[in-house]
Design a protein around this motif. Sequence first.
Motif, PDB file in Angstrom:
ATOM      1  N   CYS A 181       0.836  -1.200   0.000  1.00  0.00           N
ATOM      2  CA  CYS A 181       0.000   0.000   0.000  1.00  0.00           C
ATOM      3  C   CYS A 181       0.874   1.254   0.000  1.00  0.00           C
ATOM      4  CB  CYS A 181      -0.915  -0.010   1.214  1.00  0.00           C
ATOM      5  SG  CYS A 181      -1.949   1.458   1.312  1.00  0.00           S
ATOM      6  N   CYS A 186      -0.564   3.241   3.633  1.00  0.00           N
ATOM      7  CA  CYS A 186      -0.379   2.708   4.994  1.00  0.00           C
ATOM      8  C   CYS A 186       0.741   1.674   5.075  1.00  0.00           C
ATOM      9  CB  CYS A 186      -1.691   2.140   5.535  1.00  0.00           C
ATOM     10  SG  CYS A 186      -2.162   0.526   4.859  1.00  0.00           S
ATOM     11  N   CYS A 199      -5.431  -1.328  -1.595  1.00  0.00           N
ATOM     12  CA  CYS A 199      -5.294  -1.834  -0.230  1.00  0.00           C
ATOM     13  C   CYS A 199      -6.661  -2.153   0.362  1.00  0.00           C
ATOM     14  CB  CYS A 199      -4.595  -0.768   0.609  1.00  0.00           C
ATOM     15  SG  CYS A 199      -4.331  -1.253   2.319  1.00  0.00           S
ATOM     16  N   GLU A 259      -7.080  -2.511   3.463  1.00  0.00           N
ATOM     17  CA  GLU A 259      -7.116  -1.850   4.774  1.00  0.00           C
ATOM     18  C   GLU A 259      -7.604  -0.410   4.661  1.00  0.00           C
ATOM     19  OE1 GLU A 259      -6.393  -3.206   7.897  1.00  0.00           O
ATOM     20  OE2 GLU A 259      -6.402  -5.093   6.777  1.00  0.00           O
ATOM     21  N   CYS A 260      -7.083   0.309   3.643  1.00  0.00           N
ATOM     22  CA  CYS A 260      -7.395   1.745   3.565  1.00  0.00           C
ATOM     23  C   CYS A 260      -7.889   2.197   2.196  1.00  0.00           C
ATOM     24  CB  CYS A 260      -6.184   2.573   4.000  1.00  0.00           C
ATOM     25  SG  CYS A 260      -4.864   2.651   2.780  1.00  0.00           S
TER      26      CYS A 260
HETATM   27 ZN   LIG Z   1      -3.391   0.831   2.965  1.00  0.00          ZN
END
Ligand SMILES: [Zn+2]
Length: 155
Positions: A38, A41, A52, A54-55
């Motif tokens: 990513c 992050c 990503c 996650e984000c």
């Molecule tokens: Zn990320």
Amino acid sequence: MDPLIIQDHYEIDYRHSYAEDSPFFVGLTKGKLLGSRCTACGYTYATPRSHCMECGAPTSWHELPLTGRVHTYTTCHYGGEAFLKETPFTLILVEFDGADTLFLSRLKGVPTPTHPSPLEGEGQGGGGVYIGMPVRAKFANTPTYKVTDVWFEPE
Ligand SMILES: [Zn+2]
């Protein structure tokens, strides 16, 4: 009445694209494992991933080490047509230093366990694989541009 069964020959050339995952498959032909990281992050995937999870930010390509450890494994007694002749075989999830996710691959070069094994101990279950086993990526000499162009063997 017994079910009616007929037999037809079926053959097709299947043409498709790996699109933005193409660098991963080209990397295999050069002896490289390309994961993705990513750009926001830093979460690092051991597989191709454009964004990503996650984000949501885009990722960039990240070269993984060619050695890792067996995170877990399973014995496949059945498989797709291309793999039926090779059953039973061992599938492993590989963990790498510096990566936050795992990579699914074949393990070759050790006996395949023939029955369920406990979580630790080399040779348990009748096979040579164990959790934590150091493994190294191996690459096909003649690439097919499929994920089977890479597999792992004991380090
Ligand atoms: Zn990320």
